[in-house]
Scaffold this active site. Structure first.
Site, mmCIF file in Angstrom:
data_model
loop_
_atom_site.group_PDB
_atom_site.id
_atom_site.type_symbol
_atom_site.label_atom_id
_atom_site.label_comp_id
_atom_site.label_asym_id
_atom_site.label_seq_id
_atom_site.Cartn_x
_atom_site.Cartn_y
_atom_site.Cartn_z
ATOM 1 N N ARG A 1 38.176 5.491 75.063
ATOM 2 C CA ARG A 1 39.269 6.426 75.306
ATOM 3 C C ARG A 1 40.477 6.000 74.493
ATOM 4 N NH1 ARG A 1 40.372 6.141 81.472
ATOM 5 N NH2 ARG A 1 39.481 4.056 81.287
ATOM 6 N N LYS B 1 42.476 2.314 74.657
ATOM 7 C CA LYS B 1 41.637 1.389 75.397
ATOM 8 C C LYS B 1 41.055 0.345 74.450
ATOM 9 C CE LYS B 1 42.041 3.128 79.525
ATOM 10 N NZ LYS B 1 42.639 2.344 80.637
ATOM 11 N N CYS C 1 29.432 -1.103 74.671
ATOM 12 C CA CYS C 1 28.608 0.033 75.096
ATOM 13 C C CYS C 1 28.933 1.297 74.309
ATOM 14 C CB CYS C 1 28.748 0.283 76.599
ATOM 15 S SG CYS C 1 30.338 0.949 77.123
ATOM 16 N N TYR C 2 30.175 1.384 73.793
ATOM 17 C CA TYR C 2 30.546 2.564 73.012
ATOM 18 C C TYR C 2 29.955 2.533 71.613
ATOM 19 C CZ TYR C 2 33.519 3.417 76.963
ATOM 20 O OH TYR C 2 33.954 3.636 78.237
ATOM 21 N N ASP D 1 29.754 -6.687 76.325
ATOM 22 C CA ASP D 1 30.903 -5.827 76.017
ATOM 23 C C ASP D 1 31.683 -6.378 74.822
ATOM 24 O OD1 ASP D 1 33.601 -5.014 75.973
ATOM 25 O OD2 ASP D 1 33.832 -4.962 78.124
ATOM 26 N N HIS E 1 24.788 -3.159 78.777
ATOM 27 C CA HIS E 1 25.319 -3.360 77.440
ATOM 28 C C HIS E 1 24.211 -3.706 76.453
ATOM 29 C CE1 HIS E 1 29.247 -3.564 79.518
ATOM 30 N NE2 HIS E 1 29.695 -3.104 78.375
#
Length: 493
Positions: A343, A346, A351-352, A411, A421
Protein backbone atom coordinates in the site's frame (compact mmCIF):
# COMPACT_ATOMS: atom_id res chain seq x y z
CA UNK A 1 20.11 0.03 -15.31
CA UNK A 2 20.25 3.60 -14.05
CA UNK A 3 23.12 4.26 -11.63
CA UNK A 4 22.57 6.84 -8.91
CA UNK A 5 25.76 8.36 -7.49
CA UNK A 6 25.83 10.07 -4.12
CA UNK A 7 26.68 13.68 -3.57
CA UNK A 8 26.86 15.25 -0.08
CA UNK A 9 23.68 17.20 -0.80
CA UNK A 10 20.84 16.73 -3.29
CA UNK A 11 17.59 18.47 -4.08
CA UNK A 12 14.57 16.84 -2.44
CA UNK A 13 12.60 14.62 -4.82
CA UNK A 14 10.46 11.51 -4.47
CA UNK A 15 11.89 8.06 -3.76
CA UNK A 16 13.01 5.98 -6.69
CA UNK A 17 10.25 3.65 -7.91
CA UNK A 18 9.99 0.90 -10.51
CA UNK A 19 9.51 3.48 -13.27
CA UNK A 20 12.77 5.15 -12.25
CA UNK A 21 14.61 1.83 -12.03
CA UNK A 22 13.50 0.71 -15.46
CA UNK A 23 14.45 3.98 -17.17
CA UNK A 24 17.94 3.19 -18.44
CA UNK A 25 17.91 6.24 -20.70
CA UNK A 26 17.79 8.67 -17.80
CA UNK A 27 20.75 10.67 -16.62
CA UNK A 28 23.21 8.70 -14.52
CA UNK A 29 23.86 11.52 -12.08
CA UNK A 30 21.60 13.67 -9.89
CA UNK A 31 22.09 17.37 -10.29
CA UNK A 32 22.78 19.66 -7.37
CA UNK A 33 21.86 23.23 -6.73
CA UNK A 34 23.23 25.29 -3.89
CA UNK A 35 20.65 28.04 -4.35
CA UNK A 36 17.64 26.21 -2.91
CA UNK A 37 15.63 26.33 0.27
CA UNK A 38 17.47 24.36 2.99
CA UNK A 39 14.20 22.59 3.84
CA UNK A 40 14.56 20.61 0.63
CA UNK A 41 18.25 19.76 1.02
CA UNK A 42 19.45 16.61 2.73
CA UNK A 43 22.93 16.10 4.20
CA UNK A 44 23.83 12.40 4.04
CA UNK A 45 26.75 12.78 6.42
CA UNK A 46 24.30 12.95 9.34
CA UNK A 47 21.93 10.09 8.45
CA UNK A 48 22.11 6.87 6.50
CA UNK A 49 25.56 5.73 5.55
CA UNK A 50 26.63 4.58 2.09
CA UNK A 51 28.00 1.05 2.45
CA UNK A 52 30.94 -0.03 0.36
CA UNK A 53 29.85 -1.52 -2.95
CA UNK A 54 30.45 -5.15 -3.67
CA UNK A 55 31.63 -6.01 -7.20
CA UNK A 56 28.95 -5.77 -9.90
CA UNK A 57 26.24 -4.41 -7.59
CA UNK A 58 24.58 -1.36 -9.16
CA UNK A 59 24.58 1.80 -7.07
CA UNK A 60 20.80 1.75 -7.00
CA UNK A 61 20.83 -1.37 -4.81
CA UNK A 62 23.89 -0.58 -2.69
CA UNK A 63 23.26 2.95 -1.43
CA UNK A 64 20.66 4.56 0.76
CA UNK A 65 18.10 6.64 -1.16
CA UNK A 66 19.76 9.79 -2.52
CA UNK A 67 16.72 11.82 -1.45
CA UNK A 68 15.19 11.72 2.02
CA UNK A 69 12.41 13.91 3.36
CA UNK A 70 13.79 15.99 6.22
CA UNK A 71 10.52 15.64 8.15
CA UNK A 72 10.97 12.72 10.52
CA UNK A 73 7.95 10.59 11.41
CA UNK A 74 7.49 7.18 12.94
CA UNK A 75 6.96 5.83 9.42
CA UNK A 76 10.07 7.47 7.95
CA UNK A 77 12.25 6.29 10.81
CA UNK A 78 10.99 2.73 10.33
CA UNK A 79 11.62 3.02 6.60
CA UNK A 80 15.20 4.16 7.19
CA UNK A 81 15.71 1.23 9.54
CA UNK A 82 14.45 -1.24 6.93
CA UNK A 83 16.70 0.29 4.27
CA UNK A 84 19.78 -0.08 6.45
CA UNK A 85 18.88 -3.70 7.29
CA UNK A 86 18.37 -4.53 3.62
CA UNK A 87 21.61 -2.87 2.55
CA UNK A 88 23.59 -5.28 4.72
CA UNK A 89 22.24 -8.12 2.59
CA UNK A 90 22.09 -6.32 -0.75
CA UNK A 91 25.80 -5.44 -0.49
CA UNK A 92 26.78 -9.08 0.01
CA UNK A 93 27.65 -8.79 3.70
CA UNK A 94 25.55 -11.63 5.11
CA UNK A 95 28.01 -14.26 6.39
CA UNK A 96 25.38 -17.01 6.04
CA UNK A 97 24.85 -16.49 2.29
CA UNK A 98 26.91 -17.50 -0.73
CA UNK A 99 27.02 -14.75 -3.34
CA UNK A 100 27.78 -14.84 -7.05
CA UNK A 101 29.81 -12.30 -9.01
CA UNK A 102 26.78 -10.03 -9.24
CA UNK A 103 26.43 -9.91 -5.47
CA UNK A 104 23.27 -12.05 -5.58
CA UNK A 105 22.83 -14.79 -2.98
CA UNK A 106 22.38 -18.40 -4.00
CA UNK A 107 18.93 -19.97 -3.58
CA UNK A 108 19.38 -22.48 -0.75
CA UNK A 109 16.92 -24.93 -2.22
CA UNK A 110 17.56 -27.91 0.05
CA UNK A 111 17.25 -25.83 3.22
CA UNK A 112 13.94 -24.37 2.10
CA UNK A 113 12.56 -27.77 1.08
CA UNK A 114 13.35 -29.13 4.55
CA UNK A 115 11.52 -26.19 6.14
CA UNK A 116 8.45 -26.71 3.95
CA UNK A 117 8.28 -30.48 4.48
CA UNK A 118 8.37 -29.77 8.20
CA UNK A 119 5.48 -27.33 7.68
CA UNK A 120 3.37 -30.22 6.38
CA UNK A 121 3.88 -32.16 9.59
CA UNK A 122 2.48 -31.67 13.08
CA UNK A 123 2.38 -28.23 14.64
CA UNK A 124 2.92 -27.43 18.34
CA UNK A 125 0.04 -26.43 20.62
CA UNK A 126 0.59 -22.72 20.12
CA UNK A 127 -0.76 -23.05 16.56
CA UNK A 128 -4.26 -23.97 17.78
CA UNK A 129 -5.55 -20.38 17.21
CA UNK A 130 -4.50 -20.76 13.55
CA UNK A 131 -6.59 -23.91 13.04
CA UNK A 132 -8.96 -22.12 10.65
CA UNK A 133 -5.97 -21.45 8.39
CA UNK A 134 -5.10 -25.12 8.00
CA UNK A 135 -6.07 -25.24 4.29
CA UNK A 136 -3.78 -22.29 3.65
CA UNK A 137 -0.80 -23.98 5.30
CA UNK A 138 -1.38 -26.97 3.04
CA UNK A 139 -1.50 -24.86 -0.11
CA UNK A 140 1.41 -22.61 0.86
CA UNK A 141 3.77 -25.49 1.61
CA UNK A 142 2.75 -27.61 -1.38
CA UNK A 143 2.93 -24.67 -3.78
CA UNK A 144 6.34 -23.56 -2.51
CA UNK A 145 7.68 -27.12 -2.80
CA UNK A 146 6.38 -27.34 -6.37
CA UNK A 147 8.14 -24.06 -7.18
CA UNK A 148 11.36 -25.57 -5.87
CA UNK A 149 10.93 -28.55 -8.19
CA UNK A 150 9.60 -31.05 -5.68
CA UNK A 151 7.08 -33.76 -6.61
CA UNK A 152 4.27 -33.22 -4.08
CA UNK A 153 2.08 -36.16 -5.19
CA UNK A 154 3.44 -38.14 -2.24
CA UNK A 155 1.16 -36.06 -0.02
CA UNK A 156 -1.99 -37.07 -1.94
CA UNK A 157 -3.32 -39.70 0.46
CA UNK A 158 -2.90 -37.54 3.56
CA UNK A 159 -4.35 -34.49 1.83
CA UNK A 160 -7.39 -36.41 0.61
CA UNK A 161 -8.20 -37.51 4.16
CA UNK A 162 -7.70 -34.00 5.54
CA UNK A 163 -9.78 -32.36 2.81
CA UNK A 164 -12.69 -34.74 3.36
CA UNK A 165 -12.85 -33.72 7.01
CA UNK A 166 -13.14 -30.05 6.05
CA UNK A 167 -15.89 -30.35 3.42
CA UNK A 168 -19.45 -29.44 4.38
CA UNK A 169 -22.54 -31.20 3.04
CA UNK A 170 -23.95 -27.91 1.74
CA UNK A 171 -20.79 -27.30 -0.29
CA UNK A 172 -17.37 -25.76 0.09
CA UNK A 173 -14.62 -26.25 2.63
CA UNK A 174 -14.11 -24.74 6.06
CA UNK A 175 -10.84 -24.09 7.81
CA UNK A 176 -11.19 -27.34 9.73
CA UNK A 177 -13.64 -30.07 10.68
CA UNK A 178 -17.05 -28.57 11.51
CA UNK A 179 -16.09 -25.03 10.49
CA UNK A 180 -18.23 -22.90 8.17
CA UNK A 181 -17.38 -23.01 4.48
CA UNK A 182 -15.49 -19.96 3.26
CA UNK A 183 -14.38 -19.01 -0.25
CA UNK A 184 -10.80 -18.38 0.85
CA UNK A 185 -10.35 -21.77 2.53
CA UNK A 186 -12.25 -23.49 -0.28
CA UNK A 187 -9.90 -21.87 -2.80
CA UNK A 188 -6.89 -23.09 -0.78
CA UNK A 189 -8.20 -26.68 -0.54
CA UNK A 190 -9.04 -26.84 -4.26
CA UNK A 191 -5.57 -25.56 -5.16
CA UNK A 192 -3.90 -27.99 -2.78
CA UNK A 193 -5.83 -30.92 -4.29
CA UNK A 194 -4.90 -29.68 -7.75
CA UNK A 195 -1.22 -29.60 -6.79
CA UNK A 196 -1.10 -33.23 -5.63
CA UNK A 197 -3.20 -34.20 -8.64
CA UNK A 198 -4.94 -37.41 -9.63
CA UNK A 199 -8.55 -38.56 -9.78
CA UNK A 200 -8.53 -39.61 -6.12
CA UNK A 201 -7.80 -36.02 -5.10
CA UNK A 202 -10.18 -34.41 -7.59
CA UNK A 203 -13.10 -36.67 -6.65
CA UNK A 204 -12.97 -35.50 -3.02
CA UNK A 205 -14.78 -32.37 -4.16
CA UNK A 206 -18.58 -32.50 -4.16
CA UNK A 207 -19.00 -30.41 -7.31
CA UNK A 208 -22.82 -30.31 -7.25
CA UNK A 209 -22.87 -29.04 -3.67
CA UNK A 210 -20.03 -26.62 -4.52
CA UNK A 211 -22.04 -25.16 -7.40
CA UNK A 212 -25.15 -24.67 -5.27
CA UNK A 213 -23.08 -23.09 -2.51
CA UNK A 214 -21.43 -20.67 -4.93
CA UNK A 215 -24.84 -19.71 -6.27
CA UNK A 216 -25.90 -18.89 -2.71
CA UNK A 217 -22.92 -16.51 -2.41
CA UNK A 218 -23.52 -14.72 -5.73
CA UNK A 219 -24.89 -11.20 -5.16
CA UNK A 220 -27.19 -9.06 -7.34
CA UNK A 221 -24.46 -6.44 -7.89
CA UNK A 222 -22.13 -8.99 -9.47
CA UNK A 223 -19.87 -9.77 -6.52
CA UNK A 224 -19.65 -12.73 -4.16
CA UNK A 225 -19.87 -12.99 -0.41
CA UNK A 226 -16.92 -14.94 1.00
CA UNK A 227 -19.27 -16.95 3.28
CA UNK A 228 -23.01 -17.10 3.93
CA UNK A 229 -23.81 -13.75 5.54
CA UNK A 230 -20.15 -12.70 5.26
CA UNK A 231 -18.51 -9.73 3.62
CA UNK A 232 -18.57 -9.18 -0.11
CA UNK A 233 -15.21 -8.26 -1.61
CA UNK A 234 -12.96 -8.78 -4.58
CA UNK A 235 -11.30 -11.81 -2.98
CA UNK A 236 -14.64 -13.56 -3.30
CA UNK A 237 -14.91 -12.77 -7.01
CA UNK A 238 -11.40 -14.05 -7.73
CA UNK A 239 -11.68 -17.20 -5.60
CA UNK A 240 -15.07 -18.03 -7.11
CA UNK A 241 -13.76 -17.56 -10.67
CA UNK A 242 -10.80 -19.85 -9.96
CA UNK A 243 -12.95 -22.57 -8.40
CA UNK A 244 -15.61 -22.44 -11.12
CA UNK A 245 -13.13 -22.75 -13.97
CA UNK A 246 -10.84 -25.36 -12.40
CA UNK A 247 -13.82 -27.59 -11.59
CA UNK A 248 -15.70 -26.83 -14.82
CA UNK A 249 -18.87 -25.95 -12.88
CA UNK A 250 -22.10 -24.87 -14.57
CA UNK A 251 -22.54 -21.11 -14.83
CA UNK A 252 -26.32 -20.99 -14.57
CA UNK A 253 -27.83 -19.82 -11.29
CA UNK A 254 -30.13 -21.76 -8.99
CA UNK A 255 -33.50 -20.18 -8.18
CA UNK A 256 -32.37 -19.92 -4.54
CA UNK A 257 -29.46 -17.62 -5.45
CA UNK A 258 -29.73 -13.98 -4.22
CA UNK A 259 -28.79 -12.97 -7.77
CA UNK A 260 -31.63 -14.97 -9.36
CA UNK A 261 -34.06 -12.79 -11.32
CA UNK A 262 -35.83 -15.37 -13.45
CA UNK A 263 -33.71 -14.32 -16.42
CA UNK A 264 -31.89 -17.50 -17.42
CA UNK A 265 -29.25 -15.51 -19.28
CA UNK A 266 -27.88 -14.33 -15.92
CA UNK A 267 -24.96 -16.47 -14.72
CA UNK A 268 -22.40 -16.74 -11.95
CA UNK A 269 -20.17 -14.42 -13.98
CA UNK A 270 -22.82 -11.80 -14.76
CA UNK A 271 -21.68 -8.29 -13.71
CA UNK A 272 -18.45 -9.57 -12.15
CA UNK A 273 -16.33 -7.25 -14.36
CA UNK A 274 -18.54 -4.31 -13.39
CA UNK A 275 -17.99 -5.12 -9.73
CA UNK A 276 -14.23 -5.24 -10.31
CA UNK A 277 -14.33 -1.87 -12.06
CA UNK A 278 -16.03 -0.24 -9.07
CA UNK A 279 -13.10 -1.34 -6.88
CA UNK A 280 -10.52 0.79 -8.71
CA UNK A 281 -9.62 3.78 -6.54
CA UNK A 282 -8.66 7.38 -7.26
CA UNK A 283 -5.00 6.32 -6.88
CA UNK A 284 -5.32 3.80 -9.68
CA UNK A 285 -4.95 0.76 -7.44
CA UNK A 286 -7.65 -1.74 -6.51
CA UNK A 287 -9.49 -1.93 -3.21
CA UNK A 288 -11.18 -4.92 -1.63
CA UNK A 289 -14.57 -3.22 -1.86
CA UNK A 290 -15.70 -0.06 -3.66
CA UNK A 291 -14.54 3.17 -1.96
CA UNK A 292 -11.87 1.65 0.29
CA UNK A 293 -8.04 1.73 0.26
CA UNK A 294 -6.07 0.30 -2.65
CA UNK A 295 -4.03 -2.80 -1.82
CA UNK A 296 -1.60 -4.92 -3.85
CA UNK A 297 -3.33 -8.24 -3.13
CA UNK A 298 -6.65 -6.87 -4.34
CA UNK A 299 -4.99 -5.64 -7.52
CA UNK A 300 -3.87 -9.19 -8.26
CA UNK A 301 -7.35 -10.56 -7.48
CA UNK A 302 -8.91 -8.03 -9.86
CA UNK A 303 -6.51 -8.75 -12.72
CA UNK A 304 -6.67 -12.50 -12.16
CA UNK A 305 -10.46 -12.50 -12.09
CA UNK A 306 -10.76 -10.49 -15.30
CA UNK A 307 -8.14 -12.64 -17.05
CA UNK A 308 -10.24 -15.73 -16.32
CA UNK A 309 -13.34 -14.19 -17.88
CA UNK A 310 -11.78 -13.09 -21.18
CA UNK A 311 -8.52 -12.34 -22.96
CA UNK A 312 -6.46 -9.88 -20.88
CA UNK A 313 -5.99 -7.57 -23.85
CA UNK A 314 -9.75 -7.21 -24.27
CA UNK A 315 -11.21 -7.27 -20.79
CA UNK A 316 -8.63 -5.48 -18.61
CA UNK A 317 -8.62 -2.19 -20.59
CA UNK A 318 -12.40 -2.39 -20.92
CA UNK A 319 -13.00 -2.34 -17.18
CA UNK A 320 -9.88 -0.80 -15.64
CA UNK A 321 -7.91 2.39 -16.20
CA UNK A 322 -4.67 0.63 -17.10
CA UNK A 323 -2.30 3.65 -17.15
CA UNK A 324 -3.38 4.67 -13.65
CA UNK A 325 -3.08 1.11 -12.41
CA UNK A 326 0.42 0.81 -13.91
CA UNK A 327 1.43 4.06 -12.21
CA UNK A 328 0.16 2.80 -8.84
CA UNK A 329 1.83 -0.60 -9.20
CA UNK A 330 5.10 1.04 -10.26
CA UNK A 331 5.06 3.14 -7.11
CA UNK A 332 5.00 -0.01 -5.00
CA UNK A 333 8.59 -0.98 -5.95
CA UNK A 334 11.27 0.72 -3.89
CA UNK A 335 14.99 1.37 -4.16
CA UNK A 336 17.40 0.31 -2.81
CA UNK A 337 15.34 -2.60 -1.47
CA UNK A 338 14.08 -3.73 -4.87
CA UNK A 339 10.94 -5.37 -3.43
CA UNK A 340 7.35 -4.21 -3.28
CA UNK A 341 5.11 -2.65 -0.68
CA UNK A 342 1.41 -3.47 -0.56
CA UNK A 343 0.00 0.00 0.00
CA UNK A 344 1.01 3.64 -0.26
CA UNK A 345 3.57 4.66 2.39
CA UNK A 346 4.04 1.11 3.66
CA UNK A 347 7.22 -0.92 4.06
CA UNK A 348 8.55 -3.44 1.58
CA UNK A 349 7.32 -6.98 2.29
CA UNK A 350 8.34 -10.23 0.63
CA UNK A 351 4.77 -11.48 0.11
CA UNK A 352 4.11 -8.61 -2.30
CA UNK A 353 6.71 -10.16 -4.56
CA UNK A 354 3.66 -12.10 -5.70
CA UNK A 355 0.68 -9.90 -4.87
CA UNK A 356 2.20 -6.95 -6.76
CA UNK A 357 4.90 -8.74 -8.73
CA UNK A 358 2.29 -11.21 -9.99
CA UNK A 359 0.25 -8.33 -11.44
CA UNK A 360 2.93 -7.52 -13.99
CA UNK A 361 2.65 -10.71 -16.11
CA UNK A 362 -1.08 -10.00 -16.45
CA UNK A 363 -0.52 -6.34 -17.30
CA UNK A 364 2.17 -7.25 -19.83
CA UNK A 365 -0.14 -9.88 -21.34
CA UNK A 366 -2.82 -7.20 -21.57
CA UNK A 367 -0.51 -4.90 -23.51
CA UNK A 368 1.26 -7.54 -25.60
CA UNK A 369 -1.53 -10.01 -26.29
CA UNK A 370 -2.39 -11.60 -29.59
CA UNK A 371 -3.94 -9.64 -32.42
CA UNK A 372 -7.65 -9.16 -31.89
CA UNK A 373 -7.30 -9.18 -28.14
CA UNK A 374 -5.44 -5.87 -28.03
CA UNK A 375 -6.29 -4.08 -31.27
CA UNK A 376 -9.20 -2.21 -29.72
CA UNK A 377 -7.68 -1.16 -26.40
CA UNK A 378 -5.73 1.85 -27.74
CA UNK A 379 -2.82 1.14 -25.41
CA UNK A 380 0.83 0.96 -26.46
CA UNK A 381 2.70 -2.31 -26.29
CA UNK A 382 5.17 -2.75 -23.45
CA UNK A 383 8.68 -2.31 -24.82
CA UNK A 384 10.43 -4.60 -22.38
CA UNK A 385 9.67 -5.37 -18.77
CA UNK A 386 7.35 -2.96 -16.96
CA UNK A 387 8.95 -3.54 -13.57
CA UNK A 388 12.52 -3.91 -12.36
CA UNK A 389 13.05 -7.67 -12.41
CA UNK A 390 16.63 -7.30 -11.23
CA UNK A 391 15.53 -5.35 -8.16
CA UNK A 392 12.94 -7.96 -7.19
CA UNK A 393 15.35 -10.86 -7.73
CA UNK A 394 17.99 -9.15 -5.59
CA UNK A 395 15.50 -8.47 -2.80
CA UNK A 396 14.21 -12.04 -2.77
CA UNK A 397 17.53 -13.87 -2.95
CA UNK A 398 19.52 -11.49 -0.77
CA UNK A 399 16.96 -10.32 1.82
CA UNK A 400 14.19 -12.91 2.04
CA UNK A 401 16.03 -16.18 2.69
CA UNK A 402 15.95 -17.09 6.37
CA UNK A 403 19.36 -18.67 6.84
CA UNK A 404 21.33 -20.59 7.95
CA UNK A 405 19.41 -23.09 10.08
CA UNK A 406 15.72 -22.21 9.86
CA UNK A 407 15.23 -22.09 6.10
CA UNK A 408 12.14 -20.84 4.33
CA UNK A 409 11.43 -17.35 3.00
CA UNK A 410 10.47 -14.27 5.00
CA UNK A 411 8.96 -10.80 4.85
CA UNK A 412 12.25 -8.91 5.27
CA UNK A 413 15.50 -9.05 7.29
CA UNK A 414 14.76 -9.33 10.99
CA UNK A 415 11.59 -11.38 10.45
CA UNK A 416 11.18 -15.14 10.70
CA UNK A 417 10.26 -17.30 7.73
CA UNK A 418 6.83 -18.92 7.46
CA UNK A 419 4.90 -20.98 4.87
CA UNK A 420 2.88 -17.95 3.71
CA UNK A 421 5.92 -15.88 2.79
CA UNK A 422 7.75 -18.93 1.45
CA UNK A 423 4.94 -19.51 -1.05
CA UNK A 424 4.46 -15.97 -2.24
CA UNK A 425 8.12 -14.91 -2.22
CA UNK A 426 8.97 -17.88 -4.46
CA UNK A 427 5.93 -17.11 -6.62
CA UNK A 428 7.27 -13.59 -7.07
CA UNK A 429 10.69 -14.96 -7.99
CA UNK A 430 9.01 -17.05 -10.67
CA UNK A 431 7.22 -13.98 -12.03
CA UNK A 432 10.57 -12.20 -12.30
CA UNK A 433 12.34 -15.10 -14.00
CA UNK A 434 9.68 -15.89 -16.61
CA UNK A 435 7.42 -14.01 -18.98
CA UNK A 436 3.91 -15.03 -19.97
CA UNK A 437 1.98 -14.32 -23.14
CA UNK A 438 -1.68 -14.91 -23.87
CA UNK A 439 -1.88 -16.48 -27.31
CA UNK A 440 -4.67 -19.08 -27.60
CA UNK A 441 -4.29 -21.85 -30.10
CA UNK A 442 -0.50 -21.92 -30.08
CA UNK A 443 0.83 -24.40 -27.51
CA UNK A 444 -1.08 -24.63 -24.25
CA UNK A 445 -4.67 -25.60 -23.60
CA UNK A 446 -5.71 -22.42 -21.82
CA UNK A 447 -3.96 -19.92 -24.10
CA UNK A 448 -1.10 -18.99 -21.77
CA UNK A 449 2.44 -19.49 -23.03
CA UNK A 450 5.57 -19.15 -20.92
CA UNK A 451 9.22 -18.58 -21.71
CA UNK A 452 12.29 -17.76 -19.68
CA UNK A 453 12.85 -14.03 -19.41
CA UNK A 454 16.18 -13.18 -20.99
CA UNK A 455 18.05 -9.96 -20.41
CA UNK A 456 21.44 -8.67 -21.43
CA UNK A 457 22.90 -10.09 -18.25
CA UNK A 458 21.42 -12.75 -15.98
CA UNK A 459 22.21 -11.86 -12.38
CA UNK A 460 21.26 -15.23 -10.85
CA UNK A 461 22.80 -18.66 -11.37
CA UNK A 462 21.01 -21.40 -13.32
CA UNK A 463 20.59 -23.38 -10.10
CA UNK A 464 18.57 -20.49 -8.67
CA UNK A 465 15.79 -20.91 -11.23
CA UNK A 466 12.40 -21.89 -9.82
CA UNK A 467 9.51 -23.46 -11.73
CA UNK A 468 7.13 -21.28 -13.75
CA UNK A 469 3.67 -20.82 -12.24
CA UNK A 470 0.44 -20.03 -14.03
CA UNK A 471 -0.05 -16.23 -13.86
CA UNK A 472 -3.72 -16.55 -12.89
CA UNK A 473 -3.96 -19.78 -10.86
CA UNK A 474 -0.58 -19.46 -9.06
CA UNK A 475 0.57 -23.06 -9.47
CA UNK A 476 2.23 -25.09 -12.23
CA UNK A 477 0.42 -24.85 -15.55
CA UNK A 478 0.50 -28.63 -15.96
CA UNK A 479 -1.52 -29.02 -12.74
CA UNK A 480 -4.08 -26.49 -14.00
CA UNK A 481 -4.40 -28.27 -17.33
CA UNK A 482 -4.75 -31.70 -15.70
CA UNK A 483 -7.69 -30.84 -13.44
CA UNK A 484 -9.49 -28.85 -16.11
CA UNK A 485 -9.17 -31.66 -18.63
CA UNK A 486 -10.31 -34.20 -16.03
CA UNK A 487 -13.57 -32.41 -15.25
CA UNK A 488 -14.29 -31.19 -18.78
CA UNK A 489 -14.26 -34.84 -19.88
CA UNK A 490 -16.93 -35.79 -17.32
CA UNK A 491 -20.62 -35.77 -18.18
CA UNK A 492 -22.56 -33.75 -15.62
CA UNK A 493 -21.62 -33.96 -11.95
Amino acid sequence: MKRIHHRPQVIFKKRATAADMADSASSSRISTDTDVDEEFVHDFSTTLSSPAMAPEIPDLFSYAPPVVDSLETETSLKQNEVVQQCLEYLTAKDPDSVYNLHGVARLERATHKAFLHKGLGKYPDRFVPADASRPWYLYWCLSALALLGEDVSSYRERLVATARSMQNDYGGFGGGCGQTSHLATTYAVVLALTLVGGGEAYEVIDRRAMWRWLCSLKQPDGGFQVAMGGEEDIRGAYCAAVIITLLDLPLNLTPESPAWTGDESKTLFTDVPEYVRRCQTFEGGISGQPDTEAHGAYAFCALGCLSILDAPGRIIPKYLDVPRLVAWLSSRQYAPEGGFSGRTNKLVDGCYSHWVGGCWPLIEACLNGSAGATEANNLPQASGSLFCREGLIRYILCCCQDLPRRGGLRDKPGKNSDPYHSCYVLSGLSSAQYQWRWAPGENDEDGWNVSLYTDEEQIYEDNDLVAPIHPVYVMPQSAVNDIRLYFSAKQGF
